[in-house]
Design a protein around this motif. Structure first.
Motif, PDB file in Angstrom:
ATOM      1  N   ILE A 141       0.851  -1.199   0.000  1.00  0.00           N
ATOM      2  CA  ILE A 141       0.000   0.000   0.000  1.00  0.00           C
ATOM      3  C   ILE A 141       0.885   1.247   0.000  1.00  0.00           C
ATOM      4  CG2 ILE A 141      -1.681   1.308   1.380  1.00  0.00           C
ATOM      5  CD1 ILE A 141      -2.740  -1.482   2.289  1.00  0.00           C
ATOM      6  N   SER A 142       1.955   1.177   0.758  1.00  0.00           N
ATOM      7  CA  SER A 142       2.905   2.295   0.793  1.00  0.00           C
ATOM      8  C   SER A 142       3.513   2.506  -0.599  1.00  0.00           C
ATOM      9  CB  SER A 142       3.981   1.984   1.845  1.00  0.00           C
ATOM     10  OG  SER A 142       5.194   2.553   1.518  1.00  0.00           O
ATOM     11  N   ALA A 143       3.817   1.410  -1.287  1.00  0.00           N
ATOM     12  CA  ALA A 143       4.394   1.535  -2.638  1.00  0.00           C
ATOM     13  C   ALA A 143       3.392   2.164  -3.595  1.00  0.00           C
ATOM     14  CB  ALA A 143       4.815   0.158  -3.149  1.00  0.00           C
ATOM     15  N   ILE A 144       2.119   1.810  -3.446  1.00  0.00           N
ATOM     16  CA  ILE A 144       1.088   2.385  -4.317  1.00  0.00           C
ATOM     17  C   ILE A 144       0.957   3.884  -4.059  1.00  0.00           C
ATOM     18  CG2 ILE A 144      -1.410   2.439  -4.728  1.00  0.00           C
ATOM     19  CD1 ILE A 144      -1.351  -0.625  -4.497  1.00  0.00           C
ATOM     20  N   ALA A 145       1.043   4.281  -2.785  1.00  0.00           N
ATOM     21  CA  ALA A 145       0.981   5.717  -2.469  1.00  0.00           C
ATOM     22  C   ALA A 145       2.099   6.459  -3.205  1.00  0.00           C
ATOM     23  CB  ALA A 145       1.103   5.913  -0.961  1.00  0.00           C
ATOM     24  N   GLY A 146       3.293   5.877  -3.180  1.00  0.00           N
ATOM     25  CA  GLY A 146       4.418   6.494  -3.882  1.00  0.00           C
ATOM     26  C   GLY A 146       4.191   6.529  -5.386  1.00  0.00           C
ATOM     27  N   ALA A 197       5.695   3.437 -12.242  1.00  0.00           N
ATOM     28  CA  ALA A 197       4.598   3.710 -11.312  1.00  0.00           C
ATOM     29  C   ALA A 197       3.267   3.196 -11.865  1.00  0.00           C
ATOM     30  CB  ALA A 197       4.519   5.208 -11.043  1.00  0.00           C
ATOM     31  N   SER A 198       3.090   3.313 -13.178  1.00  0.00           N
ATOM     32  CA  SER A 198       1.852   2.802 -13.784  1.00  0.00           C
ATOM     33  C   SER A 198       1.770   1.280 -13.622  1.00  0.00           C
ATOM     34  CB  SER A 198       1.792   3.148 -15.273  1.00  0.00           C
ATOM     35  OG  SER A 198       1.941   4.533 -15.445  1.00  0.00           O
ATOM     36  N   MET A 199       2.919   0.620 -13.749  1.00  0.00           N
ATOM     37  CA  MET A 199       2.926  -0.836 -13.570  1.00  0.00           C
ATOM     38  C   MET A 199       2.584  -1.215 -12.140  1.00  0.00           C
ATOM     39  SD  MET A 199       6.255  -1.807 -15.848  1.00  0.00           S
ATOM     40  CE  MET A 199       6.160  -3.581 -15.567  1.00  0.00           C
ATOM     41  N   ILE A 200       3.057  -0.420 -11.185  1.00  0.00           N
ATOM     42  CA  ILE A 200       2.712  -0.691  -9.776  1.00  0.00           C
ATOM     43  C   ILE A 200       1.203  -0.620  -9.600  1.00  0.00           C
ATOM     44  CG2 ILE A 200       2.798   0.341  -7.461  1.00  0.00           C
ATOM     45  CD1 ILE A 200       5.724   0.877  -7.866  1.00  0.00           C
ATOM     46  N   VAL A 201       0.588   0.372 -10.236  1.00  0.00           N
ATOM     47  CA  VAL A 201      -0.858   0.573 -10.099  1.00  0.00           C
ATOM     48  C   VAL A 201      -1.634  -0.661 -10.556  1.00  0.00           C
ATOM     49  CG1 VAL A 201      -2.790   1.853 -11.153  1.00  0.00           C
ATOM     50  CG2 VAL A 201      -0.852   3.079 -10.177  1.00  0.00           C
ATOM     51  N   PHE A 202      -1.152  -1.313 -11.615  1.00  0.00           N
ATOM     52  CA  PHE A 202      -1.902  -2.462 -12.132  1.00  0.00           C
ATOM     53  C   PHE A 202      -1.406  -3.812 -11.595  1.00  0.00           C
ATOM     54  CE2 PHE A 202      -2.706   0.873 -15.283  1.00  0.00           C
ATOM     55  CZ  PHE A 202      -4.094   0.841 -15.272  1.00  0.00           C
ATOM     56  N   VAL A 215      -8.360   9.612  -9.765  1.00  0.00           N
ATOM     57  CA  VAL A 215      -8.533   8.712 -10.912  1.00  0.00           C
ATOM     58  C   VAL A 215      -7.529   7.552 -10.827  1.00  0.00           C
ATOM     59  CG1 VAL A 215      -8.264   8.528 -13.426  1.00  0.00           C
ATOM     60  CG2 VAL A 215      -9.571  10.422 -12.448  1.00  0.00           C
ATOM     61  N   VAL A 216      -6.282   7.859 -10.470  1.00  0.00           N
ATOM     62  CA  VAL A 216      -5.280   6.784 -10.356  1.00  0.00           C
ATOM     63  C   VAL A 216      -5.670   5.827  -9.227  1.00  0.00           C
ATOM     64  CG1 VAL A 216      -2.851   6.239  -9.968  1.00  0.00           C
ATOM     65  CG2 VAL A 216      -3.457   8.270 -11.265  1.00  0.00           C
ATOM     66  N   LEU A 217      -6.165   6.395  -8.133  1.00  0.00           N
ATOM     67  CA  LEU A 217      -6.603   5.550  -7.017  1.00  0.00           C
ATOM     68  C   LEU A 217      -7.743   4.624  -7.452  1.00  0.00           C
ATOM     69  CD1 LEU A 217      -6.140   5.060  -3.969  1.00  0.00           C
ATOM     70  CD2 LEU A 217      -7.979   6.676  -3.530  1.00  0.00           C
ATOM     71  N   MET A 218      -8.631   5.137  -8.273  1.00  0.00           N
ATOM     72  CA  MET A 218      -9.732   4.300  -8.757  1.00  0.00           C
ATOM     73  C   MET A 218      -9.209   3.191  -9.672  1.00  0.00           C
ATOM     74  SD  MET A 218     -12.946   6.927  -9.190  1.00  0.00           S
ATOM     75  CE  MET A 218     -12.280   7.763 -10.556  1.00  0.00           C
ATOM     76  N   LEU A 219      -8.149   3.508 -10.430  1.00  0.00           N
ATOM     77  CA  LEU A 219      -7.544   2.456 -11.261  1.00  0.00           C
ATOM     78  C   LEU A 219      -6.972   1.343 -10.384  1.00  0.00           C
ATOM     79  CD1 LEU A 219      -5.704   4.570 -14.004  1.00  0.00           C
ATOM     80  CD2 LEU A 219      -7.726   3.135 -14.309  1.00  0.00           C
ATOM     81  N   VAL A 220      -6.374   1.738  -9.245  1.00  0.00           N
ATOM     82  CA  VAL A 220      -5.847   0.734  -8.304  1.00  0.00           C
ATOM     83  C   VAL A 220      -6.991  -0.152  -7.813  1.00  0.00           C
ATOM     84  CG1 VAL A 220      -4.773   0.402  -6.044  1.00  0.00           C
ATOM     85  CG2 VAL A 220      -3.915   2.185  -7.571  1.00  0.00           C
ATOM     86  N   ALA A 221      -8.086   0.512  -7.394  1.00  0.00           N
ATOM     87  CA  ALA A 221      -9.231  -0.249  -6.872  1.00  0.00           C
ATOM     88  C   ALA A 221      -9.804  -1.151  -7.961  1.00  0.00           C
ATOM     89  CB  ALA A 221     -10.288   0.718  -6.346  1.00  0.00           C
ATOM     90  N   ILE A 248       3.235   9.245 -10.707  1.00  0.00           N
ATOM     91  CA  ILE A 248       2.465   9.379 -11.963  1.00  0.00           C
ATOM     92  C   ILE A 248       1.989  10.823 -12.134  1.00  0.00           C
ATOM     93  CG2 ILE A 248       0.298   8.762 -13.119  1.00  0.00           C
ATOM     94  CD1 ILE A 248       0.626   5.957 -11.920  1.00  0.00           C
ATOM     95  N   VAL A 249       1.334  11.342 -11.112  1.00  0.00           N
ATOM     96  CA  VAL A 249       0.792  12.700 -11.241  1.00  0.00           C
ATOM     97  C   VAL A 249       1.940  13.711 -11.310  1.00  0.00           C
ATOM     98  CG1 VAL A 249      -0.820  14.383 -10.283  1.00  0.00           C
ATOM     99  CG2 VAL A 249      -1.276  11.953 -10.018  1.00  0.00           C
TER     100      VAL A 249
END
Lengths: 118, 850
Positions: free
Chosen positions: B188-193, B225-230, B672-678, B198-199
C-alpha cells in the motif's frame, strides 16, 4: 488521458488479444467442450484465429490511420508540436504489438489446443 | 493537447527581468526552510525524505545481504550444519522478501521522489505528505518485518509464499501472517508512492518539457509507477485471500472445498513477473541518463527507447504464466506466454543496442569514471541474464531447469545486473546533487571491481550447479553429489561481492557530506538535475526547448539562479509549484503545497501498528491504532485544499490561477489513479471468481451451494446505490456560491453515504438469509469476499463523503473551491459502479450457469 490511450493502442490491443484467447481456451479445455482426439479443439483454434485477426486488423488500422485513431481515443483532432512524436511512438508500439500478437496467434496453428504434450 | 496557456512569452527575452525585487529570494527560502531539531521528522520536502528513503532502502539491502552471506556459508560445502533447516528456510524467505519488497522497489521510488523534482525543475512532487507517509510507513513496517528473523517469527515459505505450504495446517503460528499483513501493508505504501510519481511526472514538468522532451528517467518512472498501479493490487488481493483463509477458514486455496492452490500462483505472478520489470525499467532510465553524459552526446534512439520502455511495461504483464510452465497447464496456453516472453526480449534488446550506439557515437571517448564502470558491468551482466531468460522462456528447457540453481543464477543476473549495478552507478553519478563532496573515484573503482568479480564468481557457477541437478532452497546437500567445489567458489564470490559493498560504505562514510550545494554539474550533464538548487529545488523554472537544455544553453544555470525564469519567488507566500498540462507542458495553475506536519507521521506509525498488531492477534490494540490512523488522515486532509488566492504572474506575461478543480486539478488525477488501483484489485477478484468456477463448478449453485437470494435483494441494493448517486449529482449542482455556506448539500452527502452503506448491508443480509456460509466452499468464500471488497470501498467513500460534508458546514467547500466534494463524488460513482458490477456477477452468474 485519451492521448495516453492513443499512445498505447497497440499494446492495449495485444492485452485484449491475450485475454480473449487465454480465458476461453482455458475454460473450454477445462470443460472439454469441443475437445477431440489428441487434445485438438477446432472451436478453440477458430476462436484464437478470429480474435487474433480482429485485434491485429485494428492495430494495423491504427498504424495506417493514426489521425483517425487519435480522434477516436480523444474526441479531438490532432494538434500541437508533440503530434509527430506521438504518432511515431504509437506506430512503433503498434508494430511491436502486431509481432507479439502474431507470435501468440501462431500457436493455434502449430499446437493441439488442449493437450498437455508431456 | 488542447491545454492553452494563459499567455506566451516572447522568445527573445527572459520571463523575468533583473534585478529581482529585494527580499524575493529570502521569502522563497523562508517558505521552504527545513524544520529544526526533532521537528525535522515533520519535513515532507523531497530533499529530506528522498535521502532518508534511499538510506532506509540501502539499510535493508545490507541486512538482506548479510542473510545471503549466512546462507552461502551454510552451502559452502556438503553436509554442513552451520545453520539448521528451519532457520535456513527463514533466511531465504526474509532475504528474498527484503530484497524485492523492502529494497528494490522502495529504492527506485526513493530515487524518483528525490530526483524527479530536480530533473523536472519543479519545487516538489504534488503530494509530498503522501510521499512522507509512504516512507515512514515503509520504515516502521519494514523494520518490524525484518526483525522477525531474530525471534524465530520469520516466514518460511520463500518470497512467493505458495499455498498449500503456507496454509495453517502446514505453517502454523504467526510467521506466515507477518509476511501476509506486513507485505500487504508495504505494498500500500508503494502504491501511495506510485500515485505521487504518476501525477508528478504528468503534471509538474517545466513549461515546454513536452512528452517528446521528457528525460528518459521520467519516462521510466512514469511506466514503473503505472505498472505498480496495475500489478500490486493482484498480490494485495492474494495476501488478503490467504490471510482470510488462515484466520477464518474461507477456503480459497483448499482443494477439497473447491479452492485451488494454483490461484495463488496466478495472482502472485501477475504481480511477480511485472515486478522484475518494475525494478528494471527505472534502472534502464537511469542508464539512459548517464550514458549520454559520459559519452557527451545525445542519446541515440530516444524515441525507440520510449517505445521500448512502454512495450516492456505492457508485455511484462503477459508473462506471468512463464513461472508456471511445470504446473500442468495445456501446452497451447504455455505457448501464449512463451510467445510473450520472446516478444519482451525485443524492447529490452532495443535499449541495450541504443546504449551501445550512444557510447559509440560519443563526441569524446567514453569517460571511464566510476558510473561508467558500473554501467558497463550492468551491460555485461544484464545481457547474460537476458540470454538465460530467453532460454527459460523455451518451455522444454524450463521443464529441465525449473526450481534448480540455474534459475537462481538467471534471476540474480537479471536483478543484480539490471538494477543493483545501475543503482551504484547512480549513487556515484548523482551524489553531488545532495552532497557537498563527490564520492571517491579510487574507492569507487575498487568497489566496482570487487562487486563485478564477486558477482560473477558467485553466480556464474550456479548455472552449472543447477544443470548438475542441485535444487533451489535446500539447506544442505550430500557431499558426494559433485556440487561442493562449485558451491565453495560461489561462497568465495559472495564474500568478495560483500567486500565491494563494504568499500562503498566506507567511501560514503569518508566522503558523503549532506548538503545541497555540491560541485556544479561535475559530469557536464545536459539535463536539469545539476542546476543550482536549494530546498525549493531551483530558484526559477526554465522553459525547456530541447532534450538537453543545458548543453543547448550553457548559461542556463546562472539564469536560473538569478531568477530570470518562471516563478522566481513565492507568489502565494507559502510552498507552491507550477502545474502544467500533461502532454504539451503548458502552465496551468499554481498548486499550493502542504507544510511540514506531524499528521502523516502519526498516520504512518498507527497504520503500521494496525497491521502489525493484527498479525499477533492483538485485535483491540490494533483497532485503536486504526482509529487513531483514520483521525490522523482526517487531520491531514483538513489542512489541504487551500483557498484560491486569485490570478498570479509567474513571469513572461503568463498569469495563472492559484486554484483548480475538476479534470485540471492534481487531486482529480490522484483520485482517478486511485480508482484504477481499486479497479485492478477488483479485476483480480473477478479473475479469481471465474478461475475457481472453472476449477470446481461442483460447489457452485444450484447443486453445490444454496441458490442466491431472491432478485428483490440485489434490485433493492441497486436502487439504493443509484439513488445515492443521483443525490450526489444533485448536491454537486447546488453547492453554495463562493464564500457562502449551505447545509442542504452536506445533508444530501450524508444521506448518500447512508444509502451506500444500506445497499451493502442489504446485500450481506440477503446471503445470510440463504444459509450460505463463507467457510463451506470456495463459492461461499467468494460471495462474501465480494461483499468484503465492496465494504472496503464503501467505508472509504462514507468517510470521504462525511469529510466533504463537514468541510462544507465549516465553509471550506463551495461552487468554486470544490475539490473535496468532487473527490468524494468521484469515489462514490466508482464504488457504486463496482458494487453494481458485483451484484450482476454474484446474482447473475449462478443463475446463468444454473
Amino acid at each position: 488521458m485519451g492521448t495516453l490511450v492513443f499512445l498505447c493502442l497497440g499494446p492495449l490491443l495485444w492485452a485484449v488479444q491475450l485475454t480473449l484467447i487465454y480465458g476461453p481456451q482455458s475454460s473450454l479445455c477445462a470443460y472439454g467442450i469441443g475437445t477431440g482426439q489428441g487434445g485438438s479443439n477446432l472451436l478453440v483454434a477458430g476462436l484464437i484465429l478470429i480474435v487474433s485477426a480482429l485485434c491485429m486488423g485494428l492495430a494495423a488500422a491504427a498504424l495506417l490511420r493514426p489521425g483517425a485513431a487519435y480522434e477516436l481515443a480523444t474526441g479531438t483532432r490532432p494538434s500541437g508540436e508533440t503530434w509527430p512524436f506521438l504518432t511515431w511512438v504509437m506506430r512503433a508500439l503498434a508494430a511491436l504489438s502486431l509481432l507479439a500478437m502474431l507470435y501468440a496467434g501462431l500457436g493455434a496453428l502449430l499446437l493441439p489446443a488442449c493437450a498437455q504434450l508431456r | 493537447m488542447s491545454d492553452a496557456p494563459h499567455g506566451t512569452p516572447r522568445n527573445d527575452e527572459f520571463p523575468n527581468s533583473l534585478p529581482r525585487p529585494e527580499g524575493e529570494l529570502e521569502a522563497l527560502e523562508r517558505a521552504w526552510e527545513m524544520p529544526k531539531g526533532i521537528r525535522i521528522l515533520t519535513e515532507i520536502n523531497n530533499n529530506f525524505v528522498g535521502p532518508l528513503y534511499i538510506a532506509a532502502a540501502f539499510l535493508f539491502f545490507v541486512l538482506a545481504g548479510i542473510l545471503a552471506l549466512l546462507m552461502r556459508t551454510q552451502l559452502a560445502f556438503g553436509d554442513n550444519d552451520f545453520i539448521g533447516q528451519d532457520l535456513y528456510n527463514q533466511l531465504f524467505t526474509v532475504h528474498g522478501t527484503t530484497m524485492m519488497f523492502l529494497f528494490a522497489v522502495p529504492v527506485v521510488e526513493a530515487l524518483g521522489v528525490m530526483m524527479l523534482p530536480q530533473i523536472m525543475a519543479s519545487r516538489d512532487l504534488p503530494y509530498p505528505r503522501l510521499s512522507a507517509f509512504a516512507i515512514w510507513a515503509y520504515i516502521v513496517g519494514g523494520l518490524v518485518f525484518f526483525s522477525t528473523i531474530f525471534y524465530d517469527l520469520a516466514p518460511k515459505g520463500d518470497w512467493f509464499m505458495y499455498p498449500p505450504l503456507t496454509l495453517t495446517e502446514y505453517s502454523p503460528g504467526d510467521n506466515a501472517d507477518f509476511w501476509l499483513l506486513g507485505i500487504g501493508f508495504i505494498e500500500i505504501s508503494a502504491i501511495a508512492g506510485a500515485i505521487e510519481i504518476i501525477v508528478g511526472v504528468l503534471r509538474t514538468r517545466p513549461p515546454g518539457m513536452t512528452l517528446a522532451r521528457m528525460p528518459i528517467f521520467a519516462w521510466g518512472m512514469l511506466i514503473f509507477a503505472s505498472m505498480i498501479v496495475f500489478a500490486f493490487p493482484a498480490v494485495i488481493l492474494a495476501t488478503m485471500l490467504l490471510e482470510i483463509e488462515r484466520a477464518f477458514g474461507w477456503p480459497f486455496f483448499t482443494a477439497e472445498l473447491g479452492g485451488d492452490a494454483l490461484l495463488w500462483q496466478h495472482l502472485f505472478w501477475f504481480f511477480g513477473h511485472p515486478e522484475v520489470y518494475i525494478i528494471f525499467l527505472p534502472a534502464a532510465g537511469l542508464v539512459s541518463m548517464m550514458v549520454p553524459t559520459m559519452a557527451q552526446t545525445p542519446l541515440v534512439g530516444y524515441r525507440l527507447i520510449v517505445v521500448a520502455l512502454i512495450a516492456t511495461g505492457f508485455f511484462s504483464f503477459g508473462l506471468w504464466v512463464h513461472h508456471m510452465f511445470t504446473t500442468g497447464i495445456p501446452a497451447l496456453s504455455l505457448a501464449f506466454f512463451s510467445a510473450a516472453s520472446m516478444a519482451v526480449a525485443i524492447p529490452s534488446g532495443i535499449q541495450v543496442f541504443s546504449w551501445i550506439a550512444t557510447i559509440a557515437a560519443g563526441r569524446e571517448r567514453l569517460r571511464m569514471s566510476v558510473p561508467s564502470h558500473f554501467i558497463l558491468g550492468f551491460l555485461f551482466i544484464f545481457t547474460l541474464g537476458g540470454l538465460t531468460g530467453v532460454m527459460v522462456a523455451v518451455v522444454p528447457f524450463d521443464f529441465q531447469a525449473h526450481d534448480s540453481y540455474f534459475v537462481v543464477a538467471h534471476f540474480h543476473y537479471v536483478l543484480v545486473g539490471g538494477m543493483v549495478f545501475p543503482l551504484f552507478a547512480t549513487f556515484y553519478y548523482w551524489a553531488p546533487v545532495i552532497s557537498s563532496r563527490m564520492l571517491s573515484e579510487r574507492l569507487g573503482k575498487w568497489a566496482f571491481w570487487l562487486m563485478f568479480i564477486g558477482f560473477n564468481v558467485t553466480f556464474f557457477p550456479m548455472h552449472i550447479t543447477g544443470l548438475a541437478g542441485m535444487p533451489r532452497r535446500v539447506w544442505t546437500y550430500p557431499g558426494n553429489m559433485g556440487w561442493d567445489l562449485l558451491n565453495t567458489i560461489s561462497t568465495i564470490g559472495a564474500f568478495t561481492f560483500a567486500t565491494g559493498v563494504l568499500v562503498f560504505i566506507v567511501d560514503v562514510a569518508l566522503n558523503f557530506r549532506f548538503g545541497l550545494q555540491g560541485p556544479r554539474n561535475p559530469w557536464n550533464a545536459g539535463t536539469l538535475e545539476f542546476m543550482p538548487n536549494g530546498n525549493y529545488s531551483m530558484r526559477s523554472i526554465p522553459r525547456v526547448t530541447s532534450r538537453d537544455p543545458v548543453w543547448d544553453n550553457p548559461s542556463l544555470p546562472e539564469e536560473i539562479e538569478q531568477g530570470r525564469h518562471y516563478l522566481p519567488g513565492t507568489v502565494t507566500g507559502g510552498r507552491e509549484t507550477l502545474v502544467t498540462s500533461p502532454i504539451e507542458a503548458e502552465p496551468q495553475y499554481i498548486m499550493q503545497m502542504p507544510q511540514p506536519s506531524w499528521t502523516h507521521v502519526s498516520a504512518a506509525v498507527f497504520t503500521a501498528g494496525f497491521f502489525l498488531l493484527l498479525t499477533i492477534k492483538q485485535v483491540e490494540l490494533s483497532l485503536t491504532c486504526g482509529v487513531i490512523a483514520v483521525i490522523s488522515f482526517i487531520a491531514w486532509g483538513w489542512q489541504l485544499d487551500k483557498p484560491d488566492k486569485g490570478m498570479v504572474d509567474i513571469g513572461g506575461g503568463i498569469r495563472v490561477p492559484t486554484y483548480a478543480s475538476g479534470p485540471q486539478s492534481h487531486s482529480w488525477w490522484a483520485m482517478v489513479v486511485l480508482m484504477l488501483v481499486a479497479a485492478a484489485l477488483y479485476a483480480s477478484y473477478f479473475f479469481s471468481y471465474l478461475y475457481l468456477w472453472t476449477v470446481s463448478p461442483e460447489v457452485w449453485p444450484p447443486g453445490g451451494s444454496p441458490e442466491p437470494p431472491p432478485l428483490l435483494y440485489p434490485l433493492g441494493s441497486a436502487v439504493l446505490m443509484v439513488g445515492g448517486g443521483i443525490a450526489i449529482r444533485w448536491a454537486g449542482r447546488r453547492l453554495p456560491a463562493e464564500g457562502a455556506r449551505s447545509f442542504a448539500a452536506p445533508a444530501v452527502l450524508a444521506l448518500a453515504a447512508l444509502l451506500l452503506a444500506g445497499a451493502l448491508a442489504l446485500e450481506i443480509y440477503g446471503h445470510l438469509g440463504t444459509g450460505l456460509s463463507p467457510t463451506a466452499s470456495s463459492y461461499g468464500a467468494l460471495v462474501y469476499m465480494n461483499a468484503f471488497l465492496v465494504a472496503e470501498t464503501v467505508a472509504a467513500t462514507v468517510v470521504l463523503c462525511l469529510f466533504a460534508a463537514a468541510r462544507q458546514i465549516r465553509g471550506h467547500v463551495d461552487a468554486v473551491r470544490r475539490a473535496n466534494f468532487d473527490n468524494a463524488a468521484l469515489l462514490y460513482y466508482y464504488t457504486s459502479a463496482q458494487a453494481l458490477f458485483g451484484l450482476v456477477l454474484i446474482h447473475g452468474f449462478p443463475r446463468l450457469i444454473g
